[in-house]
Design an enzyme around this catalytic site. Structure first.
Site, PDB file in Angstrom:
ATOM      1  N   GLU A 105       0.842  -1.211   0.000  1.00 41.05           N
ATOM      2  CA  GLU A 105       0.000   0.000   0.000  1.00 41.05           C
ATOM      3  C   GLU A 105       0.872   1.254   0.000  1.00 41.05           C
ATOM      4  OE1 GLU A 105      -2.265  -1.515   3.403  1.00 41.05           O
ATOM      5  OE2 GLU A 105      -4.077  -1.030   2.276  1.00 41.05           O
ATOM      6  N   GLU A 125      -3.454  -9.500   3.903  1.00 35.22           N
ATOM      7  CA  GLU A 125      -4.195  -9.177   5.126  1.00 35.22           C
ATOM      8  C   GLU A 125      -5.269 -10.203   5.465  1.00 35.22           C
ATOM      9  OE1 GLU A 125      -3.219  -7.011   2.869  1.00 35.22           O
ATOM     10  OE2 GLU A 125      -2.666  -5.085   3.794  1.00 35.22           O
TER      11      GLU A 125
HETATM   12  N1  3HC Z   1       4.637  -7.324  11.907  1.00 34.88           N
HETATM   13  C1  3HC Z   1       5.347  -7.711  12.975  1.00 34.88           C
HETATM   14  N2  3HC Z   1       6.256  -8.704  12.977  1.00 34.88           N
HETATM   15  C2  3HC Z   1       6.442  -9.343  11.822  1.00 34.88           C
HETATM   16  C3  3HC Z   1       5.735  -9.020  10.663  1.00 34.88           C
HETATM   17  C4  3HC Z   1       4.806  -7.947  10.726  1.00 34.88           C
HETATM   18  N3  3HC Z   1       4.105  -7.552   9.648  1.00 34.88           N
HETATM   19  N4  3HC Z   1       6.123  -9.832   9.667  1.00 34.88           N
HETATM   20  C5  3HC Z   1       7.056 -10.648  10.191  1.00 34.88           C
HETATM   21  N5  3HC Z   1       7.250 -10.352  11.493  1.00 34.88           N
HETATM   22  C6  3HC Z   1       8.216 -10.972  12.415  1.00 34.88           C
HETATM   23  C7  3HC Z   1       7.900 -12.420  12.665  1.00 34.88           C
HETATM   24  O1  3HC Z   1       7.019 -12.574  13.744  1.00 34.88           O
HETATM   25  C8  3HC Z   1       9.269 -12.986  12.958  1.00 34.88           C
HETATM   26  O2  3HC Z   1       9.577 -12.655  14.295  1.00 34.88           O
HETATM   27  P1  3HC Z   1      10.509 -13.634  15.167  1.00 34.88           P
HETATM   28  O3  3HC Z   1      11.808 -13.724  14.430  1.00 34.88           O
HETATM   29  O4  3HC Z   1      10.567 -12.962  16.475  1.00 34.88           O
HETATM   30  O5  3HC Z   1       9.780 -14.943  15.192  1.00 34.88           O
HETATM   31  C9  3HC Z   1      10.191 -12.168  12.071  1.00 34.88           C
HETATM   32  O6  3HC Z   1       9.461 -10.985  11.744  1.00 34.88           O
HETATM   33  C10 3HC Z   1      10.588 -12.870  10.793  1.00 34.88           C
HETATM   34  O7  3HC Z   1       9.395 -13.342  10.148  1.00 34.88           O
HETATM   35  P2  3HC Z   1       9.340 -14.779   9.463  1.00 34.88           P
HETATM   36  O8  3HC Z   1       9.915 -15.803  10.378  1.00 34.88           O
HETATM   37  O9  3HC Z   1       7.961 -14.961   8.980  1.00 34.88           O
HETATM   38  O10 3HC Z   1      10.369 -14.561   8.267  1.00 34.88           O
HETATM   39  P3  3HC Z   1      10.317 -15.108   6.784  1.00 34.88           P
HETATM   40  O11 3HC Z   1      11.541 -14.622   6.134  1.00 34.88           O
HETATM   41  O12 3HC Z   1      10.004 -16.570   6.787  1.00 34.88           O
HETATM   42  O13 3HC Z   1       9.057 -14.386   6.098  1.00 34.88           O
HETATM   43  C11 3HC Z   1       7.633 -12.551   5.522  1.00 34.88           C
HETATM   44  C12 3HC Z   1       9.067 -13.008   5.905  1.00 34.88           C
HETATM   45  C13 3HC Z   1       7.265 -13.143   4.153  1.00 34.88           C
HETATM   46  C14 3HC Z   1       7.645 -11.067   5.449  1.00 34.88           C
HETATM   47  C15 3HC Z   1       6.633 -13.067   6.589  1.00 34.88           C
HETATM   48  O14 3HC Z   1       7.118 -12.691   7.854  1.00 34.88           O
HETATM   49  C16 3HC Z   1       5.249 -12.521   6.465  1.00 34.88           C
HETATM   50  O15 3HC Z   1       4.476 -13.010   5.671  1.00 34.88           O
HETATM   51  N6  3HC Z   1       4.912 -11.496   7.282  1.00 34.88           N
HETATM   52  C17 3HC Z   1       3.572 -10.998   7.389  1.00 34.88           C
HETATM   53  C18 3HC Z   1       3.196 -10.142   6.213  1.00 34.88           C
HETATM   54  C19 3HC Z   1       1.812  -9.588   6.401  1.00 34.88           C
HETATM   55  O16 3HC Z   1       0.868 -10.275   6.746  1.00 34.88           O
HETATM   56  N7  3HC Z   1       1.667  -8.286   6.144  1.00 34.88           N
HETATM   57  C20 3HC Z   1       0.413  -7.653   6.285  1.00 34.88           C
HETATM   58  C21 3HC Z   1       0.280  -7.117   7.659  1.00 34.88           C
HETATM   59  S1  3HC Z   1      -1.305  -6.405   7.948  1.00 34.88           S
HETATM   60  C22 3HC Z   1      -1.246  -4.907   7.200  1.00 34.88           C
HETATM   61  O17 3HC Z   1      -0.276  -4.549   6.590  1.00 34.88           O
HETATM   62  C23 3HC Z   1      -2.461  -4.057   7.405  1.00 34.88           C
HETATM   63  C24 3HC Z   1      -2.488  -2.885   6.487  1.00 34.88           C
HETATM   64  O18 3HC Z   1      -3.282  -3.176   5.375  1.00 34.88           O
HETATM   65  C25 3HC Z   1      -3.064  -1.682   7.174  1.00 34.88           C
END
Ligand code: 3HC
Ligand code: NAI
Length: 698
Positions: A105, A125
């Site tokens: 976004e 999301e």
């Molecule tokens: N917020 C907070 N912490 C996050 C995060 C996020 N969005 N994304 C990842 N983390 C943290 C994980 O909890 C993890 O923490 P830890 O090491 O303490 O366990 C660390 O970052 C590493 O994450 P992964 O182990 O998942 O690392 P990968 O390399 O395997 O994957 C990734 C990376 C593809 C970015 C994966 O973490 C992921 O899919 N993250 C979530 C993405 C997501 O859902 N984004 C949307 C959020 S909602 C949003 O944006 C609302 C908006 O529309 C207003």
């Protein structure tokens, strides 16, 4: 700007770098930093354009999920996105890694987007029970069209940079260094007097949408999104985008976003997001515990599980040797593997070359010596302790020192199996779920003597084969099956009390389970349950206990494989048909056992199955067989078809309220006595203190 956002100018271009490891989540302080950096860029007379990039492994991976439970700090993300879009200087997003959710976004607020070819972008999301809340539902349809935008938001799946380029999300693919490339791209745009393009100025092209498009789309996704709250709201947002200007659409998006965020579903899905990552953390096994290299795998037994496990490793590119008792069994087992691969190929999921390559990695053997150089051996013979002890004694004799020796037992005592060897520290449980090549869960069972190095190696193996490994303790049935046993007990008791099996399945499925427990039994084979329960050391002295399984077994109704079980099946079909014969059998048996028939409503069906499950989960937690409540939830969601949107049984108990769960357990205790319904002390204590499982710490 602050510790998390840097500003610099390079040859006339402002470079804003976000540096918030590990994934550059756009947390409150990052948003403040970006706003300040934008102000500075706007005021910097020597900056002709702006590039927004990220340090570390990825572009912004979204909003900071851990902030969702806190009050929203200003500026919020929509303000940042609209500030970027409103800039009078051209702004370019430079994307590497993954631009997800609020990250994409943010990029959509930029006037141009460039990316490395390896980058991926998406709006995931929905997987957190949310919708894109920083104008993604309004911007993406403007950019890529209604259907493509919906598909991305409803599936939550990221797409590659190449696909994003085709769709118009990415304007330029950068080769070599991203930042240098992005700065050069920005300079080129400035030099060419490229216009400042703002998505807010685009209208959604709805004129070419077929009549009834949204009704049809809802129908198309109904199955895949059954029970989920957010997808319908995403569709509503996109409908709005076809009618209203962006600012108005965004206001409605925000309202629906807040509804989603406050929903129990989103709380549950966020809980799972963190729980699925926390399972990898084991308090007494530090992250740097050495892992043994696994390059060759041996499997003993090429039956249902052995074949599926062989596929897991071949799919990951590892050579596998499968040992069987005789040539016929081996041929049968490998034949099934080949057929499974061919089915995948016929559905276009694998190429013929891939089938050949994977089959080429799997080799059959009839002599123990073939396992001599395996780094990991997984035993998957019949569920018989004596047989498994024999197999492990033989493995001990042939396997090289340092090989990890694993058993796929679903219930048996790992320590007894380990004692059959002279190297119990190398023995561990790797409990796969059927079909092993499909199910995500791997229960990793720790024996009394399993070494930390072997545990760390097993957790690493789970990663290699794309499974979620959850460490559990050694007790009958471990975590999943031990809990499932309680659910089955109540399910079958209710059948004796007069509820037909198909009604229980229907109610469970309407509640969100992927499949009702009786359908599961017919699929897995009723004989398996019967044999496993016979070997159970703590069988209750109760003639009604799981009596329906035994009864069907005695009548040769073993499930789908015999064409009848809890249901009947037409020749060659897997569609369950309720069978009056089963109703009669159960009714007669209830009479013989003196079980009174009674009216049972749907709420009681759910309570008895799931409260029994939750109570057992609490006992398991207290005994330390699961490390955390979240681990139990991860097991149930990934191995037993528990609805993700309920977050797993322990999180579901929190949502119901532990006082309420305890009251239910006490109610059934009042009716059925102490044998099965004694409340777990942990449940009693937390209910008394007003606590929750998910807030509980050992
Ligand atoms: N917020 C907070 N912490 C996050 C995060 C996020 N969005 N994304 C990842 N983390 C943290 C994980 O909890 C993890 O923490 P830890 O090491 O303490 O366990 C660390 O970052 C590493 O994450 P992964 O182990 O998942 O690392 P990968 O390399 O395997 O994957 C990734 C990376 C593809 C970015 C994966 O973490 C992921 O899919 N993250 C979530 C993405 C997501 O859902 N984004 C949307 C959020 S909602 C949003 O944006 C609302 C908006 O529309 C207003
Ligand atoms: P299966 O009956 O399909 O296969 C067992 C295979 O082991 C047979 O092919 C048999 O020939 C072979 N075998 C027996 N003794 C052997 C020996 N000494 N050496 C080499 N091969 C030998 O059984 P299934 O269902 O694959 O189960 C295997 C194990 O996996 C059991 O411990 C079971 O509890 C466990 N399990 C089963 C699940 C299921 O859904 N079927 C799920 C999770 C675990």
């Amino acid at each position: 700007m602050n510790d998390l956002v840097r500003y610099e100018r390079r040859d006339g271009i402002a470079l804003i770098t976000i540096d918030n490891p590990p994934v550059n989540a756009i947390a409150h302080a990052v948003r403040q930093g970006v706003m300040a950096a934008l102000d500075r860029a706007a005021a910097d007379g020597a900056a002709h354009a702006v590039v927004i990039a990220c340090a570390g492994r990825t572009f912004i991976a979204g909003a900071d999920i851990s902030e969702f439970d806190k009050p929203r700090g200003k500026p919020d993300l929509p303000e940042v996105v609209s500030r970027i879009e409103g800039m009078d200087k051209l702004v370019v997003a430079a994307i590497h890694g993954t631009a997800l959710g609020g990250g994409l976004e943010t990029a959509l607020g930029c006037h141009y987007r460039c990316a490395l070819a390896s980058a991926r972008v998406g709006l995931p999301e929905v997987l957190l029970g949310l919708l894109p809340g920083a104008s993604g539902t309004q911007r993406l349809p403007r950019l890529v069209g209604v259907e493509a935008a919906l598909d991305m938001m409803i599936s939550g799946k990221p797409i590659s940079a190449a696909e994003a380029r085709e769709k118009g999300i990415i304007d330029e693919i950068i080769e070599g260094d991203l930042v240098d490339g992005a700065l050069a791209y920005a300079r080129r745009l400035v030099g060419a007097r490229a216009p400042i393009r703002r998505i807010r100025d685009l209208a959604v092209d709805a004129s070419r949408l077929p009549k009834d498009f949204f009704a049809d789309y809802r129908q198309r996704i109904a199955r895949q999104t059954r029970g989920y709250f957010a997808p319908e709201r995403i569709v509503q947002c996109v409908e709005i985008a076809t009618r209203l200007p962006l600012a108005e659409g965004h206001r409605l998006e925000r309202e629906l976003f807040e509804q989603c965020k406050a929903s129990t579903q989103s709380v549950a899905l966020r809980h799972l997001f963190f729980a699925e990552r926390e399972v990898a953390k084991i308090p007494d096994i530090p992250k740097d515990t050495p892992q043994r290299p696994i390059a060759r795998v041996g499997i003993v037994g090429a039956g249902t599980m052995g074949g599926g496990i062989a596929m897991c490793f071949a799919n990951a590119g590892l050579p596998v040797t499968v040992l069987e008792v005789d040539a016929a069994a081996l041929e049968r087992g490998l034949g099934t593997v080949r057929r499974n691969y061919e089915i995948s190929a016929s559905r276009g999921r694998l190429s013929e070359a891939e089938v050949r390559q994977r089959m080429g990695l799997i080799e059959g053997a009839l002599e123990d010596g073939a396992l001599a150089d395996a780094d990991l051996v997984i035993e998957a013979v019949f569920e018989d302790l004596g047989l498994k002890e024999q197999v492990f004694a033989r493995l001990d004799a042939v396997c090289r020192p340092g090989a990890v020796l694993a058993t796929n037992t679903s219930t048996l005592d790992l320590d007894r199996i380990a004692r059959a060897t002279r190297r119990p520290a190398d023995v561990i449980g790797l409990h796969f779920f059927s079909p092993a090549n499909v199910m995500k869960l791997l229960e990793i069972v720790r024996g009394a003597q399993t070494s930390p190095e072997v545990i760390a190696t097993a957790m690493g193996v789970a990663k290699i084969i794309g499974k979620i490994g959850v460490l559990v303790g050694n007790c009958w049935g471990f975590v999943g099956n031990r809990m499932f046993g309680q659910m089955i007990r109540e399910n079958q008791m209710m059948q004796l009390e007069g509820v037909p099996p198909e009604r229980i399945d229907r109610v469970a499925e309407e509640w969100g389970m992927a499949m009702g427990p009786n359908g599961v039994f017919d699929l897995a084979g009723i004989d398996i349950d019967v044999k496993v329960r016979r070997g159970r050391p703590d069988k209750p002295d109760d003639p009604t206990w799981c009596r329906v399984s035994d009864l069907l077994f005695e009548h040769g109704r073993l499930g789908q494989k015999t064409g009848s079980g809890f249901y009947r099946y037409e020749e060659g079909s897997r569609t369950p048909i309720p069978d009056p014969l089963v109703h009669d059998l159960i009714r007669a048996e209830a009479k013989r056992l003196g079980v009174a028939r009674r009216e049972i409503d749907d709420a009681e069906i759910i309570e008895r199955m799931f409260y029994a499950l939750i109570n057992e989960g609490a006992l398991i937690l207290e005994a330390g067989h699961a490390l955390r409540p979240g681990d139990i939830d991860v097991i149930w969601v990934n191995g037993y078809g528990f609805p993700r949107y309920r977050g797993g049984p322990m999180r579901h108990a929190d949502a119901v309220g532990l006082g309420e769960v305890l009251a239910g357990v006490e109610r059934y205790r009042g009716r059925y006595g102490d044998r099965y319904w004694r409340p777990a002390p942990l449940l009693e204590r937390l209910a008394r203190e007003g606590g929750t499982f998910t807030g509980w710490q050992r």
